[in-house]
Design a protein around this motif. Sequence first.
Motif, PDB file in Angstrom:
ATOM      1  N   ASN A 187      -3.184  -0.431   7.729  1.00 39.26           N
ATOM      2  CA  ASN A 187      -4.603  -0.616   7.443  1.00 39.26           C
ATOM      3  C   ASN A 187      -5.446  -0.576   8.695  1.00 39.26           C
ATOM      4  O   ASN A 187      -6.669  -0.486   8.631  1.00 39.26           O
ATOM      5  CB  ASN A 187      -4.834  -1.968   6.754  1.00 39.26           C
ATOM      6  CG  ASN A 187      -4.532  -1.874   5.282  1.00 39.26           C
ATOM      7  OD1 ASN A 187      -4.460  -0.787   4.731  1.00 39.26           O
ATOM      8  ND2 ASN A 187      -4.358  -3.014   4.645  1.00 39.26           N
ATOM      9  N   GLU A 188      -4.840  -0.730   9.856  1.00 44.68           N
ATOM     10  CA  GLU A 188      -5.630  -0.742  11.080  1.00 44.68           C
ATOM     11  C   GLU A 188      -4.871  -0.050  12.206  1.00 44.68           C
ATOM     12  O   GLU A 188      -5.434   0.266  13.231  1.00 44.68           O
ATOM     13  CB  GLU A 188      -6.015  -2.202  11.332  1.00 44.68           C
ATOM     14  CG  GLU A 188      -6.444  -2.680  12.616  1.00 44.68           C
ATOM     15  CD  GLU A 188      -7.936  -3.020  12.718  1.00 44.68           C
ATOM     16  OE1 GLU A 188      -8.686  -3.028  11.730  1.00 44.68           O
ATOM     17  OE2 GLU A 188      -8.319  -3.278  13.838  1.00 44.68           O
ATOM     18  N   CYS A 191       1.250  -2.597  10.114  1.00 48.21           N
ATOM     19  CA  CYS A 191       0.290  -2.500   9.014  1.00 48.21           C
ATOM     20  C   CYS A 191      -0.595  -1.272   9.239  1.00 48.21           C
ATOM     21  O   CYS A 191      -1.313  -1.179  10.236  1.00 48.21           O
ATOM     22  CB  CYS A 191      -0.587  -3.749   8.963  1.00 48.21           C
ATOM     23  SG  CYS A 191      -1.925  -3.658   7.771  1.00 48.21           S
ATOM     24  N   ASN A 197      -6.103  -7.641   4.449  1.00 49.39           N
ATOM     25  CA  ASN A 197      -6.405  -6.965   3.181  1.00 49.39           C
ATOM     26  C   ASN A 197      -7.288  -7.838   2.292  1.00 49.39           C
ATOM     27  O   ASN A 197      -7.734  -7.397   1.239  1.00 49.39           O
ATOM     28  CB  ASN A 197      -5.117  -6.562   2.457  1.00 49.39           C
ATOM     29  CG  ASN A 197      -4.247  -7.764   2.096  1.00 49.39           C
ATOM     30  OD1 ASN A 197      -4.734  -8.744   1.529  1.00 49.39           O
ATOM     31  ND2 ASN A 197      -2.968  -7.685   2.391  1.00 49.39           N
ATOM     32  N   ASN A 249     -12.694  -1.668   6.766  1.00 50.20           N
ATOM     33  CA  ASN A 249     -11.896  -0.464   7.017  1.00 50.20           C
ATOM     34  C   ASN A 249     -11.544   0.160   5.676  1.00 50.20           C
ATOM     35  O   ASN A 249     -11.177  -0.559   4.736  1.00 50.20           O
ATOM     36  CB  ASN A 249     -10.574  -0.821   7.724  1.00 50.20           C
ATOM     37  CG  ASN A 249     -10.735  -0.964   9.216  1.00 50.20           C
ATOM     38  OD1 ASN A 249     -11.840  -0.916   9.747  1.00 50.20           O
ATOM     39  ND2 ASN A 249      -9.619  -1.146   9.905  1.00 50.20           N
ATOM     40  N   SER A 250     -11.660   1.473   5.571  1.00 52.97           N
ATOM     41  CA  SER A 250     -11.209   2.181   4.371  1.00 52.97           C
ATOM     42  C   SER A 250     -10.354   3.352   4.811  1.00 52.97           C
ATOM     43  O   SER A 250     -10.735   4.085   5.729  1.00 52.97           O
ATOM     44  CB  SER A 250     -12.384   2.717   3.562  1.00 52.97           C
ATOM     45  OG  SER A 250     -13.222   1.674   3.126  1.00 52.97           O
ATOM     46  N   VAL A 251      -9.231   3.520   4.154  1.00 52.33           N
ATOM     47  CA  VAL A 251      -8.378   4.671   4.449  1.00 52.33           C
ATOM     48  C   VAL A 251      -8.772   5.788   3.490  1.00 52.33           C
ATOM     49  O   VAL A 251      -8.748   5.600   2.272  1.00 52.33           O
ATOM     50  CB  VAL A 251      -6.884   4.298   4.271  1.00 52.33           C
ATOM     51  CG1 VAL A 251      -5.993   5.503   4.576  1.00 52.33           C
ATOM     52  CG2 VAL A 251      -6.509   3.117   5.164  1.00 52.33           C
ATOM     53  N   THR A 304      -9.809  -4.621   4.832  1.00 52.54           N
ATOM     54  CA  THR A 304      -9.523  -3.264   4.380  1.00 52.54           C
ATOM     55  C   THR A 304      -9.860  -3.174   2.903  1.00 52.54           C
ATOM     56  O   THR A 304      -9.290  -3.888   2.080  1.00 52.54           O
ATOM     57  CB  THR A 304      -8.046  -2.901   4.602  1.00 52.54           C
ATOM     58  OG1 THR A 304      -7.803  -2.949   5.995  1.00 52.54           O
ATOM     59  CG2 THR A 304      -7.744  -1.499   4.101  1.00 52.54           C
ATOM     60  N   ASP A 347       0.123  -9.091   7.053  1.00 55.16           N
ATOM     61  CA  ASP A 347      -1.267  -9.487   6.826  1.00 55.16           C
ATOM     62  C   ASP A 347      -1.566 -10.813   7.510  1.00 55.16           C
ATOM     63  O   ASP A 347      -0.926 -11.831   7.225  1.00 55.16           O
ATOM     64  CB  ASP A 347      -1.551  -9.609   5.328  1.00 55.16           C
ATOM     65  CG  ASP A 347      -3.034  -9.817   5.100  1.00 55.16           C
ATOM     66  OD1 ASP A 347      -3.786  -8.825   5.221  1.00 55.16           O
ATOM     67  OD2 ASP A 347      -3.449 -10.963   4.866  1.00 55.16           O
ATOM     68  N   CYS A 382       0.867  -1.178   0.000  1.00 59.38           N
ATOM     69  CA  CYS A 382       0.000   0.000   0.000  1.00 59.38           C
ATOM     70  C   CYS A 382       0.910   1.238   0.000  1.00 59.38           C
ATOM     71  O   CYS A 382       1.930   1.253   0.690  1.00 59.38           O
ATOM     72  CB  CYS A 382      -0.865   0.043   1.260  1.00 59.38           C
ATOM     73  SG  CYS A 382      -1.831  -1.453   1.542  1.00 59.38           S
ATOM     74  N   ASN A 384     -10.252  -0.265   0.071  1.00 56.23           N
ATOM     75  CA  ASN A 384     -10.081   1.161  -0.238  1.00 56.23           C
ATOM     76  C   ASN A 384     -10.690   1.558  -1.561  1.00 56.23           C
ATOM     77  O   ASN A 384     -10.722   2.744  -1.895  1.00 56.23           O
ATOM     78  CB  ASN A 384      -8.586   1.510  -0.257  1.00 56.23           C
ATOM     79  CG  ASN A 384      -7.978   1.441   1.122  1.00 56.23           C
ATOM     80  OD1 ASN A 384      -8.610   1.821   2.096  1.00 56.23           O
ATOM     81  ND2 ASN A 384      -6.757   0.937   1.212  1.00 56.23           N
ATOM     82  N   CYS A 429       2.097   2.649   3.373  1.00 56.94           N
ATOM     83  CA  CYS A 429       2.748   1.736   4.322  1.00 56.94           C
ATOM     84  C   CYS A 429       4.250   1.684   4.094  1.00 56.94           C
ATOM     85  O   CYS A 429       4.719   1.668   2.963  1.00 56.94           O
ATOM     86  CB  CYS A 429       2.163   0.336   4.153  1.00 56.94           C
ATOM     87  SG  CYS A 429       2.915  -0.895   5.237  1.00 56.94           S
TER      88      CYS A 429
END
Length: 495
Positions: free
Chosen positions: A90-91, A88, A159, A234-236, A181, A130, A79, A183, A82
Motif C-alpha cells: 500500500n505504500e 505492505c 489500511n 493513498n490509492s493504488v 489507503t 498494518d 489485498c 482504493n 500483496c
Amino acid sequence: MSANVISLDGLSVGSKDALTKAMEADGCSSSACGSSDAPEDMDPATWEKVKDHPCYSEEAHHYFARMHVAVAPACNIQCNYCNRKYDCANESRPGVVSERLTPEQAARKVIAVANEIPQLSVLGIAGPGDSAYDWRKTRETFKLVQEQLPDIKLCLSTNGLALPEHVDDLMDMNIDHVTLTINMIDPEVGTKIYPWIFYQHKRRIGLEASQILHERQMQSLDMLHERGILVKVNSVMIPGINDEHLLEVNKEVKRRGAFLHNIMPLISAAEHGTVFGLEGQRGPTAAELKTLQDACAGGANLMKHCRQCRADAVGLLGEDRGQEFTMDLVPDEVTYDPEKRETYREWVAKEREDRRAAAAVAKAETETAVAEDAGAMLIAVATKGGGRINQHFGHATEFQIFEVDAEGVRFVTHRRCDNYCVGGYGEEDKLELVIKTLEGIDTILCAKIGDCPREDLAAAGIEAIQDHAYDYIETAVSAVYRARRGLPAQARETA
Ligand code: CLF
Ligand code: SF4
C-alpha cells in the motif's frame, strides 16, 4: 540569488566554482563519460505541520528526509496486489523485504540516522503489515522515539480497518500525519481487490468484507479530520478494476477533508507471487496515470512526488540510504546529538526564502519575455536535493520533471533510471535506457555531463545543458524556457 551552496552531506558552505572543482575531483571528468504548498496557500497551523514533511509538501522534499522502520508485520486484510512474504504494497514497492526490527532496535536506529543525516525530519511506519493492527509495536516505537528525539515528526500508513480504536492514542502522541489507503468507496469494486478481511475476531469475505472495510476507512478519515490530523489518502490504480472509480474516490476524500491524494500505479509481476501478478493484471502506463491525475483537477490535491519507498527506506525521497544503516552497522549505544540538525534547519529556512525570491524573479522575467500562449515545455532536472541543479548526469538515478509555461514552473513527476556512470565510466547500454526514460523531454539540466553522453543525447533529440550548474531549479528552467520561447527583442518592444 546566492551563488553559495551547502553540501547536503557535509553541511559545508562553498562557492559554485569550488563545488564544480570538487565534483571533477570526485572522478567525474567531462570526457569520461499538491499540492500548492507555499506558506501563503494555507493557514499557519497547517503550514507548520507540513513545511518539513517531505511527503506532504513538494517543496519540503527537496530539503527533508524520511526514514521508515519495519516494526509491525501483522496485517488484518488481504489485498490482491500483496504477497505477505514482502512489505505492505500500500505504500512500498512490491517484491521488497525490509529488515524487521523490535521497537528498541528501531529507536536506536532512528538516533543513529538522525546523527548522520541532518535532513531527517520524519519517522514513518509503513509496513510490512498494518501499523494500526499491529498497534502495540507501532505505539511502543513511537513512544521510544518521541522520548529521545522530540523534534522528529511521527507518521504512519494504514489500511484504516483497525484505526478508529487508536485515534485517541494518536492525539496523545501529537501525531499530525496519517496515510490511509483507500482504493474504493463502492464495496462492489472492493470485492475485486480484497478477498478477505479479519475483523472482530472473524474472517469476513466477499461483499461483507469490503462493506466493513469501506465503512471503517470512512470512519477513520472522518475521525482524523475532526481532530485536525492531516490525512493523505493513498490509492493504488488498477486498470480495469478501480481506475475510473478513483475519480469518485478523489471527490469523496476531498469532501471528507483529506489533505492530499496520492494515486500510485499498481506494480504487478508474476514473480511477486500476488494474485494480480499471477493473473497477469497489468499496472497503468505513465500516460494513463497522468490522464487520471488530470481528470482529478478540482478534487483533492494530488501528491505527485511519491517514490513508493521501501518499508525500511532512509534518506531524501529520491534516494535510499537504508543499506548504510542496517542493524549490524548501528552501534549498541548511541546518544542523540541535535546540533547538526539545528544548524541544518536554520540554513534551510534562509535557503527556502532565497529560493522563493529567486523563483518570483524568474516568473516575472518570463511573464514579460514570453507570450501568454507560448505553450509549455517539459524539462528534466538532475538534482540531489536543495532545490538546485546539483547532480552529475551520470550519477542520476532519477530525473525530476518540471513543466514550464508563461504561468511559471511546476513539478510534474519523476522518472527513474539506472545511473549511467559507474566508477567514473559511462555504460552505453544504460545510456540507451536513460534516453528511453526521457521520452518526450527535449532538455536536461544537470551540473555536469561528459562529451560522449551529451552527443548521444543530442542524436536522440535531447539537449543536455550544464551552464546552470548549482542554480535554483526554477531559475534555470525559466531561463531555458525564455531562451526557447522568448519573443525576439524587437517584437517585445512593439508588443
Ligand atoms: Fe513514510 Fe508515508 Fe509518512 Fe512519507 S512515505 S509513512 S507519508 S513518511 Fe512518502 Fe514514500 Fe510515497 Fe509514502 S514517498 S511511499 S507517500
Ligand atoms: Fe499487504 Fe498492506 Fe494490503 Fe496488508 S494492507 S495485505 S500488508 S498491501
